[in-house]
Design a protein around this motif. Structure first.
Motif, short mmCIF file in Angstrom:
data_model
loop_
_atom_site.label_atom_id
_atom_site.label_comp_id
_atom_site.label_asym_id
_atom_site.label_seq_id
_atom_site.Cartn_x
_atom_site.Cartn_y
_atom_site.Cartn_z
N LEU A 9 -3.05 -7.56 -13.95
CA LEU A 9 -3.60 -6.45 -14.72
C LEU A 9 -3.26 -5.13 -14.01
CD1 LEU A 9 -7.03 -7.99 -15.74
CD2 LEU A 9 -4.95 -7.81 -17.12
N GLY A 10 -3.69 -4.03 -14.61
CA GLY A 10 -3.32 -2.73 -14.07
C GLY A 10 -4.31 -2.17 -13.08
N GLY A 11 -4.40 -0.86 -13.05
CA GLY A 11 -5.28 -0.20 -12.11
C GLY A 11 -4.52 0.26 -10.88
N LEU A 12 -5.21 0.97 -10.02
CA LEU A 12 -4.59 1.51 -8.80
C LEU A 12 -4.17 0.41 -7.84
CD1 LEU A 12 -6.99 4.54 -8.23
CD2 LEU A 12 -4.71 4.58 -9.24
N GLY A 13 -4.74 -0.76 -7.98
CA GLY A 13 -4.37 -1.87 -7.11
C GLY A 13 -2.91 -2.28 -7.26
N ARG A 14 -2.30 -1.94 -8.38
CA ARG A 14 -0.89 -2.27 -8.58
C ARG A 14 -0.02 -1.60 -7.51
NH1 ARG A 14 -0.40 -6.12 -11.69
NH2 ARG A 14 1.27 -6.40 -10.19
N TYR A 15 -0.36 -0.35 -7.17
CA TYR A 15 0.42 0.34 -6.13
C TYR A 15 0.28 -0.37 -4.79
CZ TYR A 15 0.66 4.19 -9.47
OH TYR A 15 0.89 4.96 -10.59
N ILE A 16 -0.93 -0.85 -4.50
CA ILE A 16 -1.18 -1.48 -3.20
C ILE A 16 -0.55 -2.87 -3.14
CG2 ILE A 16 -2.98 -2.29 -1.63
CD1 ILE A 16 -4.82 -0.14 -2.85
N ILE A 17 -0.84 -3.69 -4.14
CA ILE A 17 -0.34 -5.07 -4.14
C ILE A 17 1.18 -5.11 -4.30
CG2 ILE A 17 -0.51 -7.32 -5.23
CD1 ILE A 17 -3.06 -6.33 -3.77
N ASP A 18 1.68 -4.38 -5.29
CA ASP A 18 3.13 -4.38 -5.51
C ASP A 18 3.86 -3.72 -4.34
OD1 ASP A 18 2.55 -5.55 -7.89
OD2 ASP A 18 2.98 -3.79 -9.12
N GLY A 19 3.25 -2.69 -3.78
CA GLY A 19 3.87 -2.02 -2.65
C GLY A 19 3.99 -2.92 -1.43
N LEU A 20 2.94 -3.71 -1.17
CA LEU A 20 3.00 -4.66 -0.07
C LEU A 20 4.04 -5.74 -0.33
CD1 LEU A 20 -0.80 -5.09 0.73
CD2 LEU A 20 0.91 -3.99 2.18
N ALA A 21 4.12 -6.20 -1.58
CA ALA A 21 5.06 -7.28 -1.91
C ALA A 21 6.51 -6.83 -1.76
CB ALA A 21 4.80 -7.76 -3.34
N THR A 22 6.78 -5.56 -2.06
CA THR A 22 8.16 -5.06 -2.02
C THR A 22 8.43 -4.20 -0.79
OG1 THR A 22 7.56 -3.11 -3.34
CG2 THR A 22 8.28 -5.08 -4.53
N LYS A 23 7.45 -4.12 0.10
CA LYS A 23 7.56 -3.28 1.30
C LYS A 23 7.78 -1.80 0.95
CE LYS A 23 9.30 -7.03 4.23
NZ LYS A 23 7.94 -7.35 4.70
N ASP A 24 7.19 -1.40 -0.19
CA ASP A 24 7.21 0.00 -0.60
C ASP A 24 5.96 0.66 -0.03
OD1 ASP A 24 7.33 2.45 -1.79
OD2 ASP A 24 7.36 1.72 -3.86
N PHE A 25 6.03 1.03 1.25
CA PHE A 25 4.84 1.52 1.95
C PHE A 25 4.33 2.87 1.44
CE2 PHE A 25 6.93 -1.35 5.08
CZ PHE A 25 5.99 -2.36 4.99
N PRO A 26 5.19 3.79 0.97
CA PRO A 26 4.65 5.01 0.35
C PRO A 26 3.75 4.70 -0.84
CG PRO A 26 6.95 5.33 0.90
CD PRO A 26 6.65 3.89 1.15
N SER A 27 4.17 3.71 -1.67
CA SER A 27 3.35 3.33 -2.81
C SER A 27 2.03 2.70 -2.36
CB SER A 27 4.13 2.35 -3.69
OG SER A 27 3.34 1.93 -4.79
#
Length: 223
Positions: free
Chosen positions: A167-185
């Motif tokens: 699902l959506g929400g601000l957690g997408r930036y955190i979870i997806d960022g960790l998964a892809t090593k997108d640390f700014p996100s």
């Protein structure tokens, strides 16, 4: 700091279904619905047991025990039971998280009103529900609002688990960022969640000033 500048300074992060406004709205929707449902459950129950004294200890013990439930574990369990086609895998754990502080503070607020005030209200001819709504609730309002504030901040902070079930929400930036090593996100999403929690804190402070009687506020501070 450079990561934050990169995240917030990227124009693509401010538009579309994955942009900050859209994710923020999704996060607020999850949090608001969970808090509203928690209030519908916890406030009437807290008022009842606080006013009548029936089952108070059992309900409060059960509510405090519910605080130990692992939110992410509940998300996974509900996904296994109902699938990922609805928001219930997120809403149910958030409600389980929010009900205890609202219920306990409502109960304690009503129960903590001095016996003299209750007796005076009955002596003026008020009865049952009138005493509760006209005397007990106004006096207990600061503690009730405290429970709501605690629950709201916990819900806002924990609604990031929505990302775990797609699902959506601000957690997408955190979870997806960790998964892809997108640390700014990842960092940007965390900052947004913290900022939203602080905004909720400020909102409840303003609400308390607006709805709590000055006499009740002075009485609470003098304790």
């Amino acid at each position: 700091m450079n990561w934050l500048i990169e995240f917030f300074g990227t124009a693509a992060n401010w538009s579309g279904p994955s942009g900050i406004p859209a994710r923020l709205l999704e996060h607020v929707e999850f949090s608001a619905v969970a808090l509203l449902l928690s209030m519908i459950i916890a406030i009437p129950l807290g008022l009842f047991i606080g006013h009548t004294g029936r089952g108070g200890v059992v309900v409060v013990v059960a509510a405090n025990a519910a605080r130990a439930l692992p939110t992410l574990g509940l998300v996974v369990l509900i996904v296994l039971l109902v699938g990922v086609g609805s928001t219930w895998p997120v809403l149910a754990p958030l409600i389980a998280l929010a009900v205890p502080p609202i219920l306990v503070n409502t109960y304690e607020g009503i129960r903590g009103v001095e016996r003299d005030l209750r007796d005076a209200a009955y002596g003026m001819g008020l009865r049952g529900g009138q005493v509760l709504l006209k005397v007990l609730v106004p006096v207990a309002l600061p503690l009730i609002l405290l429970g709501l504030r605690i629950a709201a901040i916990q819900v806002v902070a924990t609604a990031t688990v929505a990302a775990y079930v797609g699902l959506g929400g601000l957690g997408r930036y955190i979870i997806d960022g960790l998964a892809t090593k997108d640390f700014p996100s990842t960092l940007g999403g965390a900052v947004l969640v913290v900022a939203l929690a602080l905004l909720v804190q400020l909102g409840f402070a303003v609400l308390q000033r607006a709805v709590v009687s000055p006499g009740v506020s002075r009485r609470v501070k003098s304790r």
